[in-house]
Design an enzyme around this catalytic site. Sequence first.
Site, PDB file in Angstrom:
ATOM      1  N   ARG A   1       0.811  -1.227   0.000  1.00 59.56           N
ATOM      2  CA  ARG A   1       0.000   0.000   0.000  1.00 59.56           C
ATOM      3  C   ARG A   1       0.841   1.271   0.000  1.00 59.56           C
ATOM      4  NH1 ARG A   1      -3.504  -3.560   2.770  1.00 59.56           N
ATOM      5  NH2 ARG A   1      -2.492  -3.019   4.722  1.00 59.56           N
TER       6      ARG A   1
ATOM      7  N   GLU B   1       4.025  -9.760  15.142  1.00 62.07           N
ATOM      8  CA  GLU B   1       3.306 -10.367  16.261  1.00 62.07           C
ATOM      9  C   GLU B   1       3.398 -11.895  16.198  1.00 62.07           C
ATOM     10  OE1 GLU B   1      -0.563  -8.787  16.512  1.00 62.07           O
ATOM     11  OE2 GLU B   1      -0.956  -9.674  18.486  1.00 62.07           O
TER      12      GLU B   1
HETATM   13  P1  AMP Z   1       3.266  -2.168  11.715  1.00 64.87           P
HETATM   14  O1  AMP Z   1       4.507  -2.828  11.208  1.00 64.87           O
HETATM   15  O2  AMP Z   1       2.688  -2.848  12.935  1.00 64.87           O
HETATM   16  O3  AMP Z   1       3.437  -0.671  11.938  1.00 64.87           O
HETATM   17  O4  AMP Z   1       2.147  -2.379  10.605  1.00 64.87           O
HETATM   18  C1  AMP Z   1       2.126  -1.574   9.481  1.00 64.87           C
HETATM   19  C2  AMP Z   1       1.777  -2.332   8.222  1.00 64.87           C
HETATM   20  O5  AMP Z   1       0.681  -3.231   8.407  1.00 64.87           O
HETATM   21  C3  AMP Z   1       1.356  -1.344   7.147  1.00 64.87           C
HETATM   22  O6  AMP Z   1       1.985  -1.734   5.935  1.00 64.87           O
HETATM   23  C4  AMP Z   1      -0.147  -1.477   7.065  1.00 64.87           C
HETATM   24  O7  AMP Z   1      -0.545  -1.533   5.716  1.00 64.87           O
HETATM   25  C5  AMP Z   1      -0.512  -2.750   7.794  1.00 64.87           C
HETATM   26  N1  AMP Z   1      -1.503  -2.542   8.897  1.00 64.87           N
HETATM   27  C6  AMP Z   1      -1.277  -2.759  10.216  1.00 64.87           C
HETATM   28  N2  AMP Z   1      -2.373  -2.502  10.949  1.00 64.87           N
HETATM   29  C7  AMP Z   1      -3.327  -2.099  10.078  1.00 64.87           C
HETATM   30  C8  AMP Z   1      -4.695  -1.649  10.230  1.00 64.87           C
HETATM   31  N3  AMP Z   1      -5.297  -1.593  11.416  1.00 64.87           N
HETATM   32  N4  AMP Z   1      -5.357  -1.273   9.114  1.00 64.87           N
HETATM   33  C9  AMP Z   1      -4.759  -1.326   7.898  1.00 64.87           C
HETATM   34  N5  AMP Z   1      -3.483  -1.728   7.698  1.00 64.87           N
HETATM   35  C10 AMP Z   1      -2.766  -2.120   8.766  1.00 64.87           C
END
Ligand code: AMP
Length: 174
Positions: A61, A98
Amino acid sequence: MSIEKLTSSVRNIPDFPIPGIQFKDITTLFQSAPHLKELSDILYERYKEKGITKVVGIESRGFFMGPAVAIRLGAGFIPIRKPGKLPYKVIEETYTKEYGEDTIQIHEDALTKEDVVLLHDDLLATGGTMVAAYNLVKKLGVKKIYINFLIELEELKGSAQFPKEVELNSVIKF
Ligand code: AMP
């Protein structure tokens, strides 16, 4: 257009892709021409004076808005991809999620030490993905790195994962 209007154009999908996740669906923002234009204008205004030479987007994305911002800034676009997708020599970074581990890659010749980079993704949750991307870009020895998200989930405190000197911005905050 106000940030509130942009914010309300993001659709929340409960329990997607797994129970307990409030998924932020940006397709509803992107399908609206005025909302998309506003997003592009906000990002252009925020970074136009920074001397950005390359926008680096994270699969998948981060590919929606990354090239559009690069065009407006007069910068190039570089993809960070999942393993096995980039055809030339890569460097990679593995990080813990996770459940289990994930790896991201970039072409080893994608950036030089003269580059000022805008690292871009759609959403900041825990920060794991972007920290790995930041470390990957740092390995290529660029001049400066800015970080941008369209959306930040503030309660997860992902921004605390980055060194204080890094300028990090998100357009929409939940
Ligand atoms: P993180 O590594 O935990 O910061 O997760 C970020 C990545 O996971 C991004 O590339 C987002 O596209 C996806 N992501 C994580 N949580 C969500 C959410 N609640 N809604 C949409 N995309 C998410």
